[in-house]
Design an enzyme around this catalytic site. Structure first.
Site, PDB file in Angstrom:
ATOM      1  N   TYR A 146      11.748   1.194  -8.558  1.00  0.00           N
ATOM      2  CA  TYR A 146      12.992   0.414  -8.492  1.00  0.00           C
ATOM      3  C   TYR A 146      14.179   1.186  -9.075  1.00  0.00           C
ATOM      4  O   TYR A 146      15.322   0.831  -8.843  1.00  0.00           O
ATOM      5  CB  TYR A 146      12.848  -0.921  -9.232  1.00  0.00           C
ATOM      6  CG  TYR A 146      11.893  -1.902  -8.580  1.00  0.00           C
ATOM      7  CD1 TYR A 146      11.396  -1.683  -7.304  1.00  0.00           C
ATOM      8  CD2 TYR A 146      11.489  -3.053  -9.233  1.00  0.00           C
ATOM      9  CE1 TYR A 146      10.513  -2.574  -6.707  1.00  0.00           C
ATOM     10  CE2 TYR A 146      10.608  -3.949  -8.653  1.00  0.00           C
ATOM     11  CZ  TYR A 146      10.120  -3.700  -7.395  1.00  0.00           C
ATOM     12  OH  TYR A 146       9.248  -4.578  -6.810  1.00  0.00           O
ATOM     13  N   LYS A 193      -2.444   3.231  -8.895  1.00  0.00           N
ATOM     14  CA  LYS A 193      -2.923   3.654  -7.563  1.00  0.00           C
ATOM     15  C   LYS A 193      -3.181   5.150  -7.668  1.00  0.00           C
ATOM     16  O   LYS A 193      -2.607   5.973  -6.940  1.00  0.00           O
ATOM     17  CB  LYS A 193      -1.849   3.286  -6.518  1.00  0.00           C
ATOM     18  CG  LYS A 193      -2.266   3.476  -5.083  1.00  0.00           C
ATOM     19  CD  LYS A 193      -3.250   2.427  -4.596  1.00  0.00           C
ATOM     20  CE  LYS A 193      -3.663   2.728  -3.169  1.00  0.00           C
ATOM     21  NZ  LYS A 193      -4.845   1.981  -2.725  1.00  0.00           N
ATOM     22  N   ASP A 198      -4.682  -2.507  -5.313  1.00  0.00           N
ATOM     23  CA  ASP A 198      -5.154  -3.338  -4.198  1.00  0.00           C
ATOM     24  C   ASP A 198      -6.370  -4.153  -4.631  1.00  0.00           C
ATOM     25  O   ASP A 198      -6.496  -5.344  -4.322  1.00  0.00           O
ATOM     26  CB  ASP A 198      -5.437  -2.492  -2.945  1.00  0.00           C
ATOM     27  CG  ASP A 198      -6.061  -1.129  -3.255  1.00  0.00           C
ATOM     28  OD1 ASP A 198      -6.203  -0.790  -4.458  1.00  0.00           O
ATOM     29  OD2 ASP A 198      -6.423  -0.411  -2.312  1.00  0.00           O
ATOM     30  N   ASP A 244       5.590  -6.546 -10.595  1.00  0.00           N
ATOM     31  CA  ASP A 244       6.434  -7.531  -9.931  1.00  0.00           C
ATOM     32  C   ASP A 244       5.576  -8.364  -8.966  1.00  0.00           C
ATOM     33  O   ASP A 244       5.610  -9.598  -8.957  1.00  0.00           O
ATOM     34  CB  ASP A 244       7.528  -6.756  -9.163  1.00  0.00           C
ATOM     35  CG  ASP A 244       8.610  -7.650  -8.617  1.00  0.00           C
ATOM     36  OD1 ASP A 244       8.633  -8.840  -8.954  1.00  0.00           O
ATOM     37  OD2 ASP A 244       9.450  -7.143  -7.833  1.00  0.00           O
ATOM     38  N   ASP A 246       3.796 -12.369  -9.707  1.00  0.00           N
ATOM     39  CA  ASP A 246       4.118 -13.487  -8.809  1.00  0.00           C
ATOM     40  C   ASP A 246       2.845 -14.083  -8.232  1.00  0.00           C
ATOM     41  O   ASP A 246       2.687 -15.305  -8.138  1.00  0.00           O
ATOM     42  CB  ASP A 246       5.030 -13.025  -7.666  1.00  0.00           C
ATOM     43  CG  ASP A 246       6.479 -13.372  -7.951  1.00  0.00           C
ATOM     44  OD1 ASP A 246       6.830 -13.463  -9.143  1.00  0.00           O
ATOM     45  OD2 ASP A 246       7.254 -13.551  -6.990  1.00  0.00           O
TER      46      ASP A 246
END
Ligand code: NAD
Length: 364
Positions: free
Chosen positions: A142, A189, A221, A245, A249
């Site tokens: 980001y 990852k 994942d 993020d 959620d």
């Protein structure tokens, strides 16, 4: 002990919910003989209206001189309807996070037994789930370099992390895990991304300093899948900005409602404590807002900013006991909740204060 708390109610339901969190903190202060002083500041749309600036200098000064900041929410429908408006409420929050150097977002995800049926997951999968997320907040993709090719037909975003950025949040997560159930999932990852390999390397090195914490490295994942398959396997989860993020959620659904989710953003000094939800303009001023996420944010403040664990647990226990008595706000109402058990903001706030008083003086 003396603590100064900056209170930024913000917009929409912000004031309704922060007012109750302040009352709860006052009650805790009286009981445990702490002196909490509160100083209000403007932020968001309310600040733009009053000063033209979503984060006036006076607010920043108030926050910098406080021991912790309690925030309601920012946002007003007029900005959502017109994305071209240059001065916007959320700029206030982003600037505040940056000015206070808040690099770590902490989100406890916990299902209260009484709300098991409010979640979209099966109660037998959820019962007892209690996860503490540490999401890196100021680095990663980001904030990396981005751009377009000259003909604008290709675009790129870059993800980079430095050793220092990983280490400072990883330390916080290790400390938290050491004080909880001693299990830390570090989510990355690393099979694909170089920045994730550095992340894993740093976490692995630090693990030597925390022999009582079991470290499990998990690919993002797989983590997304495991959170839904068996959320109880997680204690503390540490991850980067974008993965966090998305995963937080996803995990919010474990708690059943936005109105129940507290959060904290912390750096090396002053922390910001706020509910996960927004300003909810659709219910603002109607005595319908659930103040529990903000009250639980105050509980998080007591524990993580002030080290007042017993006080924090009293607050969480009071919320739990109100739920156990069957009281609900509209957002957590279940199909079988009798109408007279659905309370407004004021009545549920009072019920939580009463439950706190009862914990302090159980003989009454
Ligand atoms: P929201 O979280 O405000 O509301 C989503 C839905 O959940 C609404 O139906 C609302 O009524 C309900 N809800 C939220 N909190 C509740 C509570 N405590 N009790 C009962 N019901 C509750 O999200 P949104 O509608 O997408 O955004 C509204 C405004 O809030 C926008 O301007 C947005 O930019 C802003 N926002 C701010 C923050 C923040 O300040 N951290 C976070 C998210 C959104």
């Amino acid at each position: 002990m003396n603590f100064k708390i900056a209170v930024l109610a913000g917009d929409g339901i912000g004031k309704e919910v922060t007012d109750w969190a302040v009352q709860v903190l006052r009650a805790v202060g009286d009981q445990f003989q702490h002196s909490f002083t509160f100083e209000d500041g403007l932020i968001g749309h309310a600040a733009i209206e009053a000063t033209g600036n979503p984060l006036p200098e006076a607010t920043l000064t108030t926050c910098r001189s406080a021991d912790a900041v309690l925030l309601g929410a920012v946002g007003h429908p007029m900005y959502d309807l017109d994305p071209t408006l240059k001065v916007r409420p959320e700029q206030g929050l982003l600037r505040l996070r940056k000015s206070l150097g808040l690099y770590s977002n902490i989100r406890p995800i916990r299902i209260f037994d009484e709300l098991l049926s409010a979640s979209s997951l099966k109660p037998e999968v959820l019962r007892g789930a209690d996860i503490l997320f540490y999401r890196e907040l100021t680095g990663g993709i980001y904030f990396g370099e981005r751009g377009r090719s000259e003909d604008r037909s290709a675009a790129y975003d870059t993800k980079s992390y430095s050793r220092m950025e990983v280490e400072r949040i990883a330390r916080q997560a290790f400390e938290a895990a050491a004080g909880r159930r001693g299990r830390l999932h570090s989510v990355d990852k690393a099979n694909v991304l170089e920045s994730s390999r550095l992340w894993r390397e740093v976490v692995q090195e630090l693990s030597g300093e925390y022999p009582n914490v079991e470290v499990i490295h998990m690919y993002v994942d797989n983590a997304a899948m495991q959170l839904i398959r068996d959320p109880r396997q997680f204690d503390v989860v540490l991850t980067g900005n974008m993965f966090g993020d998305i995963l937080t959620d996803e995990a919010s659904q474990i708690a059943g409602s936005l109105g129940m989710l507290p959060s904290a953003s912390v750096g090396d000094a002053i922390g910001l404590y706020e509910p996960v939800h927004g300003s909810a303009p659709d219910i603002a001023g109607q005595d319908k807002a659930n103040p529990m996420a903000t009250i639980l944010s105050a509980a998080l403040m007591l524990n993580s900013a002030f080290g007042l664990k017993e006080e924090s647990e009293c607050v969480i226990g009071a919320v739990e006991s109100v739920l156990a008595q069957g009281y609900r706000t509209g957002d957590i109402r279940q199909t079988d909740t009798p109408a007279d058990m659905v309370l407004g903001t004021t009545a549920i706030g009072k019920a939580i204060l009463a439950a706190l008083a009862k914990r302090f003086a159980p003989q009454l």
